[in-house]
Design an enzyme around this catalytic site. Structure first.
Site, PDB file in Angstrom:
ATOM      1  CG  HIS A 143      -1.803   4.167   3.674  1.00 16.51           C
ATOM      2  ND1 HIS A 143      -3.013   3.930   4.674  1.00 16.51           N
ATOM      3  CD2 HIS A 143      -1.202   3.135   3.044  1.00 16.51           C
ATOM      4  CE1 HIS A 143      -3.091   3.272   4.200  1.00 16.51           C
ATOM      5  NE2 HIS A 143      -2.753   2.343   4.047  1.00 16.51           N
ATOM      6  CB  SER A 158      -0.793  -0.958   1.229  1.00 10.70           C
ATOM      7  OG  SER A 158      -1.834  -1.044   1.368  1.00 10.70           O
TER       8      SER A 158
END
Length: 333
Positions: free
Chosen positions: A240, A188
């Site tokens: 992230h 991610s």
């Protein structure tokens, strides 16, 4: 990629962030037809990354070997036992249909103590190619296909490959600085890097885009929604954010295109073109981004290998990864 505690996209003791939202920009968003008719690279790197991640997950499950390594009296029976050693851990242990945390740790999951105390810096890279379960893997790989193939077709495998890996490592570094008690796996951070690069590519190449305001609004909404999801418990938003910031800066460096007015005149003789190929603000963004990338990676790595805990230097930063409410706690930082 990334994270701490609980089981968002991973088992009870590991974390992987949710995938970046699907984003399929228009096939020809440019003012000038020359841009849309530019050579389109054949996308092979992104499909190879997908194949590598799937193959790695199969290896993980073979090593995990739930039927022979799991005590069914504690958490229940393995799931899909007909798969033999590829069967999954009990859903109470890993609701994502995947291996145990110990297997992920053995094969290279990101863990602060391993990186700092045992000097296993390679985990900053290896964790990008590990996934906590079938759900985690499918979500990330579908997002990668939707986002990555377009970028590779436009900018080639070298630039996209550099972007993907550096964004993943950037996410790993920030995650390690703030999440010190749990393991982390997943792509991610790298995916958020691709989203960040798409944003900076739009900004630095502003003059060549039609409907730029709509494109900017759409992309910003997608990014904000994904970052907001990262504030839920058991989702490592630091991976992230680290991946996004790294990709955003790299986009200014690697994805710069000639300005629209130069493109209109590029078929004229050199002495008749007049306009510079790039604007001053493109050069400024490029220089600032290079400086920030070098400083950011240097400071991050030095702090990490000194064993620093980022939460001690930023008392409010933990809210970036989890906002406590009456429905859940954020006690795993």
């Amino acid at each position: 990629m990334g994270g701490n505690g609980g089981g968002d996209l991973e088992s009870n003791k590991s974390r992987g962030g949710p995938p970046a939202a699907y984003y399929t920009p228009p096939s020809s968003p440019y003012h000038h037809s020359d841009y849309s008719s530019d050579k389109q690279w054949t996308s092979w790197l992104i499909p190879m990354i997908v194949v590598a991640n799937v193959a790695m997950f199969i290896v993980i499950m073979i090593v995990n070997d739930c039927p022979n390594n799991h005590n069914s009296t504690l958490e229940g029976d393995c799931v899909a036992k007909f798969l033999g050693r590829l069967s999954f851990q009990p859903l109470k242990e890993n609701p994502l249909f995947g291996p145990s945390s110990s297997t992920l740790e053995k094969l290279g999951a990101l863990e602060w103590s391993k990186v700092v105390d045992d000097h296993q810096a390679w985990r900053l890279v290896s964790c990008i190619f590990l996934h906590a379960g079938v759900v985690h893997l499918l979500a990330n790989m579908l997002s990668l296909v939707f986002i990555g193939i377009r970028l590779e077709q436009q900018f080639g495998f070298v630039r996209v490959g550099i972007l993907y890996m550096l964004a993943g490592i950037g996410g790993s570094i920030l995650s390690s600085l703030f999440i010190t008690n749990n393991i982390s796996v997943g792509a991610s951070g790298a995916l958020f890097g691709l989203l960040g690069a798409m944003l900076s590519e739009l900004l630095t190449n502003w003059t060549i885009y039609a409907n730029k305001a709509a494109a900017l609004f759409t992309l910003v909404i997608i990014i904000l929604v994904n970052l907001a999801v990262g504030m839920l418990p058991h989702v490592d938003n630091f991976a992230h954010i680290g991946g996004f910031l790294t990709g955003f800066l790299i986009g200014f460096v690697l994805l710069m295109r000639p300005q629209f007015s130069w493109q209109e005149r590029h078929n004229l003789p050199v002495n008749a073109r007049g306009k510079s190929k790039y604007t001053i603000y493109q050069y400024v963004f490029w220089l600032l981004s290079v400086i920030l990338l070098v400083v950011g990676f240097t400071v991050g790595l030095v702090m990490l290998f000194k064993g620093e805990n980022g939460n001690k230097h930023c008392s409010w930063c933990h809210y970036l990864s989890c906002v406590p409410t009456s429905r859940w706690r954020c006690d795993d930082q």
